[in-house]
Design a protein around this motif. Structure first.
Motif, PDB file in Angstrom:
ATOM      1  N   ALA A  39       0.829  -1.207   0.000  1.00  0.00           N
ATOM      2  CA  ALA A  39       0.000   0.000   0.000  1.00  0.00           C
ATOM      3  C   ALA A  39       0.865   1.259   0.000  1.00  0.00           C
ATOM      4  O   ALA A  39       0.583   2.225  -0.728  1.00  0.00           O
ATOM      5  CB  ALA A  39      -0.932  -0.011   1.219  1.00  0.00           C
ATOM      6  N   LEU A  40       1.936   1.262   0.796  1.00  0.00           N
ATOM      7  CA  LEU A  40       2.827   2.421   0.816  1.00  0.00           C
ATOM      8  C   LEU A  40       3.515   2.627  -0.527  1.00  0.00           C
ATOM      9  O   LEU A  40       3.713   3.763  -0.967  1.00  0.00           O
ATOM     10  CB  LEU A  40       3.869   2.240   1.926  1.00  0.00           C
ATOM     11  CG  LEU A  40       3.352   2.318   3.371  1.00  0.00           C
ATOM     12  CD1 LEU A  40       4.476   1.996   4.355  1.00  0.00           C
ATOM     13  CD2 LEU A  40       2.772   3.694   3.660  1.00  0.00           C
ATOM     14  N   THR A  41       3.867   1.518  -1.179  1.00  0.00           N
ATOM     15  CA  THR A  41       4.503   1.629  -2.490  1.00  0.00           C
ATOM     16  C   THR A  41       3.546   2.226  -3.516  1.00  0.00           C
ATOM     17  O   THR A  41       3.928   3.097  -4.314  1.00  0.00           O
ATOM     18  CB  THR A  41       4.984   0.248  -2.959  1.00  0.00           C
ATOM     19  OG1 THR A  41       5.886  -0.305  -1.995  1.00  0.00           O
ATOM     20  CG2 THR A  41       5.676   0.344  -4.307  1.00  0.00           C
ATOM     21  N   VAL A  42       2.292   1.788  -3.475  1.00  0.00           N
ATOM     22  CA  VAL A  42       1.296   2.328  -4.410  1.00  0.00           C
ATOM     23  C   VAL A  42       1.084   3.818  -4.171  1.00  0.00           C
ATOM     24  O   VAL A  42       1.034   4.624  -5.110  1.00  0.00           O
ATOM     25  CB  VAL A  42      -0.027   1.554  -4.272  1.00  0.00           C
ATOM     26  CG1 VAL A  42      -1.130   2.220  -5.088  1.00  0.00           C
ATOM     27  CG2 VAL A  42       0.151   0.106  -4.719  1.00  0.00           C
ATOM     28  N   VAL A  43       0.973   4.208  -2.893  1.00  0.00           N
ATOM     29  CA  VAL A  43       0.772   5.617  -2.571  1.00  0.00           C
ATOM     30  C   VAL A  43       1.989   6.443  -3.011  1.00  0.00           C
ATOM     31  O   VAL A  43       1.850   7.548  -3.566  1.00  0.00           O
ATOM     32  CB  VAL A  43       0.516   5.790  -1.061  1.00  0.00           C
ATOM     33  CG1 VAL A  43       0.499   7.272  -0.687  1.00  0.00           C
ATOM     34  CG2 VAL A  43      -0.803   5.132  -0.679  1.00  0.00           C
ATOM     35  N   ALA A  44       3.198   5.924  -2.771  1.00  0.00           N
ATOM     36  CA  ALA A  44       4.410   6.648  -3.175  1.00  0.00           C
ATOM     37  C   ALA A  44       4.468   6.832  -4.684  1.00  0.00           C
ATOM     38  O   ALA A  44       4.845   7.910  -5.179  1.00  0.00           O
ATOM     39  CB  ALA A  44       5.646   5.894  -2.681  1.00  0.00           C
ATOM     40  N   VAL A  45       4.086   5.805  -5.430  1.00  0.00           N
ATOM     41  CA  VAL A  45       4.086   5.914  -6.888  1.00  0.00           C
ATOM     42  C   VAL A  45       3.076   6.965  -7.345  1.00  0.00           C
ATOM     43  O   VAL A  45       3.362   7.792  -8.226  1.00  0.00           O
ATOM     44  CB  VAL A  45       3.783   4.545  -7.521  1.00  0.00           C
ATOM     45  CG1 VAL A  45       3.533   4.690  -9.023  1.00  0.00           C
ATOM     46  CG2 VAL A  45       4.938   3.579  -7.274  1.00  0.00           C
ATOM     47  N   LEU A  46       1.886   6.964  -6.732  1.00  0.00           N
ATOM     48  CA  LEU A  46       0.869   7.947  -7.103  1.00  0.00           C
ATOM     49  C   LEU A  46       1.335   9.369  -6.802  1.00  0.00           C
ATOM     50  O   LEU A  46       1.029  10.308  -7.554  1.00  0.00           O
ATOM     51  CB  LEU A  46      -0.439   7.648  -6.364  1.00  0.00           C
ATOM     52  CG  LEU A  46      -1.153   6.352  -6.765  1.00  0.00           C
ATOM     53  CD1 LEU A  46      -2.396   6.142  -5.905  1.00  0.00           C
ATOM     54  CD2 LEU A  46      -1.535   6.376  -8.234  1.00  0.00           C
ATOM     55  N   LEU A  48       4.494  10.384  -6.759  1.00  0.00           N
ATOM     56  CA  LEU A  48       5.628  10.730  -7.608  1.00  0.00           C
ATOM     57  C   LEU A  48       5.261  10.863  -9.086  1.00  0.00           C
ATOM     58  O   LEU A  48       6.045  11.411  -9.852  1.00  0.00           O
ATOM     59  CB  LEU A  48       6.733   9.674  -7.459  1.00  0.00           C
ATOM     60  CG  LEU A  48       7.442   9.644  -6.103  1.00  0.00           C
ATOM     61  CD1 LEU A  48       8.425   8.488  -6.050  1.00  0.00           C
ATOM     62  CD2 LEU A  48       8.157  10.960  -5.826  1.00  0.00           C
ATOM     63  N   VAL A  49       4.098  10.365  -9.483  1.00  0.00           N
ATOM     64  CA  VAL A  49       3.718  10.434 -10.895  1.00  0.00           C
ATOM     65  C   VAL A  49       3.657  11.871 -11.405  1.00  0.00           C
ATOM     66  O   VAL A  49       4.213  12.182 -12.469  1.00  0.00           O
ATOM     67  CB  VAL A  49       2.391   9.683 -11.132  1.00  0.00           C
ATOM     68  CG1 VAL A  49       1.759  10.095 -12.459  1.00  0.00           C
ATOM     69  CG2 VAL A  49       2.627   8.186 -11.133  1.00  0.00           C
ATOM     70  N   PRO A  50       3.005  12.812 -10.705  1.00  0.00           N
ATOM     71  CA  PRO A  50       3.000  14.196 -11.221  1.00  0.00           C
ATOM     72  C   PRO A  50       4.400  14.792 -11.330  1.00  0.00           C
ATOM     73  O   PRO A  50       4.697  15.519 -12.287  1.00  0.00           O
ATOM     74  CB  PRO A  50       2.153  14.956 -10.181  1.00  0.00           C
ATOM     75  CG  PRO A  50       1.316  13.910  -9.537  1.00  0.00           C
ATOM     76  CD  PRO A  50       2.173  12.685  -9.498  1.00  0.00           C
ATOM     77  N   PHE A  51       5.268  14.494 -10.356  1.00  0.00           N
ATOM     78  CA  PHE A  51       6.630  15.020 -10.420  1.00  0.00           C
ATOM     79  C   PHE A  51       7.381  14.416 -11.609  1.00  0.00           C
ATOM     80  O   PHE A  51       8.112  15.123 -12.310  1.00  0.00           O
ATOM     81  CB  PHE A  51       7.365  14.706  -9.118  1.00  0.00           C
ATOM     82  CG  PHE A  51       8.763  15.230  -9.077  1.00  0.00           C
ATOM     83  CD1 PHE A  51       9.023  16.578  -8.869  1.00  0.00           C
ATOM     84  CD2 PHE A  51       9.842  14.386  -9.262  1.00  0.00           C
ATOM     85  CE1 PHE A  51      10.312  17.064  -8.838  1.00  0.00           C
ATOM     86  CE2 PHE A  51      11.136  14.857  -9.235  1.00  0.00           C
ATOM     87  CZ  PHE A  51      11.376  16.209  -9.016  1.00  0.00           C
ATOM     88  N   ALA A  52       7.205  13.114 -11.832  1.00  0.00           N
ATOM     89  CA  ALA A  52       7.865  12.477 -12.968  1.00  0.00           C
ATOM     90  C   ALA A  52       7.348  13.061 -14.287  1.00  0.00           C
ATOM     91  O   ALA A  52       8.130  13.271 -15.231  1.00  0.00           O
ATOM     92  CB  ALA A  52       7.632  10.969 -12.928  1.00  0.00           C
TER      93      ALA A  52
END
Length: 299
Positions: A39-46, A48-52
């Motif tokens: 769950a933490l990995t999914v939240v972190a990816v979400l 970081l997506v705008p920054f990426a």
């Protein structure tokens, strides 16, 4: 009868191995931990997506920014965007102004917040707790409620269109006092009492004992204050009118108004405005996490 007595006994069926209750609990704990990490990995990816996407867009041409589907890695990286933007706007001036305000206000908030927190946590005087509650209650008052009176005060003092207006209004913060007081409450009072017996003044206790022991909380307050000041838009927008005094947030907003179709260049400016905060967070990340974990914000 003889045949029945002479028959070999039937082979005993093997019993299934017993499962200990402890092993079941350990397995459930492993599963919960794995789900938590997922769950933490999914939240972190979400997050970081705008920054990426912003970084990817800063390396594209204008007509490639909003392509569908998103092309995360451009065919040809436009590194020239990071060179050209310095000629379009005085970005170095904006970054320098933001850095000056952020560093100055952060240092002042560290000084005033930690000093006031020491008084509210380690010095006994009549009405201390009531005064602290009243002071902390100001956090609940929205800034828009006293924005106009503040501007009138700064205007009458002839401090508008100067950095003094922003520095004086943001050098004191109730949140910083609250954060530092919560951390000071975890430091035993016996240390201060022993120092007083040895003849150390209150200023000496604050400077030589409390501050060295509160580095994690100071780092947390410094990072939060720096980020908040760096990203502040309304304060500079209200009080600063000269282009030479603008911060990076005002400069980028002006750039968007002038070049609203040059999306890649806008993303380039946004990336450059985020880099200082990213560097500071990476440098102070260990102290920041430690300070949040031990400051008492959890109640």
């Amino acid at each position: 009868m003889t045949a029945l007595h002479d028959a070999p006994p039937a082979a005993a069926k093997p019993r299934p191995p017993a499962v200990s209750p402890g092993g079941g609990r350990q397995g459930a704990a492993v599963v919960r931990r794995a789900l938590a990490y997922l769950a933490l990995t999914v939240v972190a990816v979400l997050v970081l997506v705008p920054f990426a996407w912003m970084v990817s867009s800063s390396l594209k041409r204008d007509n490639e920014v909003f392509t569908v589907p998103v092309q995360w890695i451009p065919d040809e990286l436009q590194w020239s965007n990071f060179v050209e933007i310095w000629d379009r706007i005085p970005l170095l001036t904006y970054l320098g102004n933001s850095a000056f305000l952020s560093v100055t206000i952060t240092l002042l908030q560290l000084l005033t917040g930690s000093f006031a927190a020491y008084g509210f946590s380690k010095v006994r005087f009549p009405g201390r707790d009531v005064l602290f509650l009243v002071y902390i209650a100001t956090i609940a008052v929205p800034w828009q409620a006293y924005m106009v009176p503040q501007y009138i005060m700064m205007q009458q003092a002839e401090l508008t269109n100067t950095y003094w207006s922003i520095i004086l209004l943001q050098a004191f913060g109730a949140f910083g006092v609250f954060l530092m007081r919560q951390y000071y409450m975890s430091i035993p009072d016996e240390l201060c009492e022993a120092a007083r017996i040895d003849g150390l003044s209150e200023y000496g206790i604050y400077w030589r004992i409390m501050l060295p022991l509160s580095k994690p909380a100071l780092a947390s307050l410094a990072l939060l204050t720096f980020v908040n000041t760096w990203n502040d838009y309304m304060g500079p927008f209200i009080y600063l009118t000269s282009n030479e005094l603008w911060t990076v947030q005002l400069g980028l907003r002006s750039f968007v108004g002038q070049y609203d179709a040059e999306y890649a260049m806008i993303m380039t400016g946004a990336v450059l405005s985020v880099l200082p905060i990213l560097v500071i967070f990476l440098l102070g990340q260990r102290y920041f996490i430690q300070g949040i974990a031990t400051s008492g914000l959890k109640g």
